[in-house]
Motif scaffolding. Sequence first.
Motif, PDB file in Angstrom:
ATOM      1  N   ALA A 113       0.839  -0.600  -0.757  1.00 19.09           N
ATOM      2  CA  ALA A 113       0.151   0.070   0.119  1.00 19.09           C
ATOM      3  C   ALA A 113       0.654   1.555   0.263  1.00 19.09           C
ATOM      4  O   ALA A 113       1.832   0.885   0.915  1.00 19.09           O
ATOM      5  CB  ALA A 113      -0.945  -0.034   0.978  1.00 19.09           C
ATOM      6  N   HIS A 114       0.511   2.447  -0.823  1.00 21.03           N
ATOM      7  CA  HIS A 114       1.369   3.728  -1.116  1.00 21.03           C
ATOM      8  C   HIS A 114       0.126   4.804  -0.753  1.00 21.03           C
ATOM      9  O   HIS A 114       1.413   5.263  -1.728  1.00 21.03           O
ATOM     10  CB  HIS A 114       2.218   3.251  -2.537  1.00 21.03           C
ATOM     11  CG  HIS A 114       2.892   2.376  -2.651  1.00 21.03           C
ATOM     12  ND1 HIS A 114       2.539   1.546  -3.224  1.00 21.03           N
ATOM     13  CD2 HIS A 114       4.360   2.054  -2.174  1.00 21.03           C
ATOM     14  CE1 HIS A 114       3.512   0.268  -2.744  1.00 21.03           C
ATOM     15  NE2 HIS A 114       4.239   0.836  -2.397  1.00 21.03           N
ATOM     16  N   SER A 115       0.126   5.097   0.446  1.00 24.88           N
ATOM     17  CA  SER A 115      -0.467   6.311   0.601  1.00 24.88           C
ATOM     18  C   SER A 115       0.245   7.217   0.962  1.00 24.88           C
ATOM     19  O   SER A 115       0.020   8.466   0.698  1.00 24.88           O
ATOM     20  CB  SER A 115      -1.861   6.114   1.600  1.00 24.88           C
ATOM     21  OG  SER A 115      -2.913   7.043   1.536  1.00 24.88           O
ATOM     22  N   MET A 116       0.629   7.135   2.296  1.00 27.72           N
ATOM     23  CA  MET A 116       1.569   7.789   3.338  1.00 27.72           C
ATOM     24  C   MET A 116       2.830   7.584   2.863  1.00 27.72           C
ATOM     25  O   MET A 116       4.191   7.102   2.906  1.00 27.72           O
ATOM     26  CB  MET A 116       1.347   7.689   4.439  1.00 27.72           C
ATOM     27  CG  MET A 116       2.278   7.996   5.325  1.00 27.72           C
ATOM     28  SD  MET A 116       2.084   9.811   6.119  1.00 27.72           S
ATOM     29  CE  MET A 116       0.408   9.774   6.865  1.00 27.72           C
ATOM     30  N   TRP A 117       3.416   9.341   2.460  1.00 22.73           N
ATOM     31  CA  TRP A 117       2.498  10.090   2.123  1.00 22.73           C
ATOM     32  C   TRP A 117       3.002  10.472   0.643  1.00 22.73           C
ATOM     33  O   TRP A 117       3.542   9.855   0.135  1.00 22.73           O
ATOM     34  CB  TRP A 117       3.393  11.704   2.938  1.00 22.73           C
ATOM     35  CG  TRP A 117       4.780  11.494   2.246  1.00 22.73           C
ATOM     36  CD1 TRP A 117       5.780  12.321   1.416  1.00 22.73           C
ATOM     37  CD2 TRP A 117       6.478  11.250   3.690  1.00 22.73           C
ATOM     38  NE1 TRP A 117       6.675  12.148   1.210  1.00 22.73           N
ATOM     39  CE2 TRP A 117       7.127  11.774   2.510  1.00 22.73           C
ATOM     40  CE3 TRP A 117       6.494  11.193   4.492  1.00 22.73           C
ATOM     41  CZ2 TRP A 117       8.746  11.663   2.765  1.00 22.73           C
ATOM     42  CZ3 TRP A 117       7.345  10.905   4.597  1.00 22.73           C
ATOM     43  CH2 TRP A 117       8.895  11.378   3.912  1.00 22.73           C
ATOM     44  N   SER A 118       1.973  11.573  -0.080  1.00 18.19           N
ATOM     45  CA  SER A 118       1.913  11.292  -1.257  1.00 18.19           C
ATOM     46  C   SER A 118       3.480  12.345  -1.891  1.00 18.19           C
ATOM     47  O   SER A 118       3.467  13.448  -2.111  1.00 18.19           O
ATOM     48  CB  SER A 118       0.673  12.577  -1.524  1.00 18.19           C
ATOM     49  OG  SER A 118       0.317  12.922  -2.698  1.00 18.19           O
ATOM     50  N   GLY A 119       3.188  11.012  -2.989  1.00 17.55           N
ATOM     51  CA  GLY A 119       3.983  11.598  -3.595  1.00 17.55           C
ATOM     52  C   GLY A 119       4.278  12.452  -4.782  1.00 17.55           C
ATOM     53  O   GLY A 119       5.780  13.375  -4.696  1.00 17.55           O
TER      54      GLY A 119
END
Length: 131
Positions: A60-66
């Motif tokens: 999962a890749h939500s924190m933080w917005s790239g």
Amino acid sequence: MGLLAAGLVADEPKLLHAGLRVGASVLLTSVITQAVKYTLGRERPSDTDDPWAFDPFGGAHSMWSGHTSSAFAFATALSQEINRPWATVGLYTLATGTAWSRVYGNHHWASDVLVGAAAGIAGAKLATGRW
């Protein structure tokens, strides 16, 4: 990349160095952001209703917005190079629009973009030596 190319073509060292500083800011911020996203593994709001859903190293890749961290790194570094209030306001307005679009599109939690903005600013300040 445009600043870098213009500096090379015009044989203008100041422009070349500005391009290098802006590029280094975005690159540093992007590398750190991707490492943190992978490590924390926060679920996106489109995948869960629980803002506290984390699966470290789980994909999962939500924190933080790239998008947000890159936009703010670019805005910070370029505004430092231009050093004009109108440019600073314009660049940060565009970066804020990027952050807003990530929350509005349900890709990130509000905290993801707030931390991403802070990370982008900090990354740019570190990369340019203007902390």
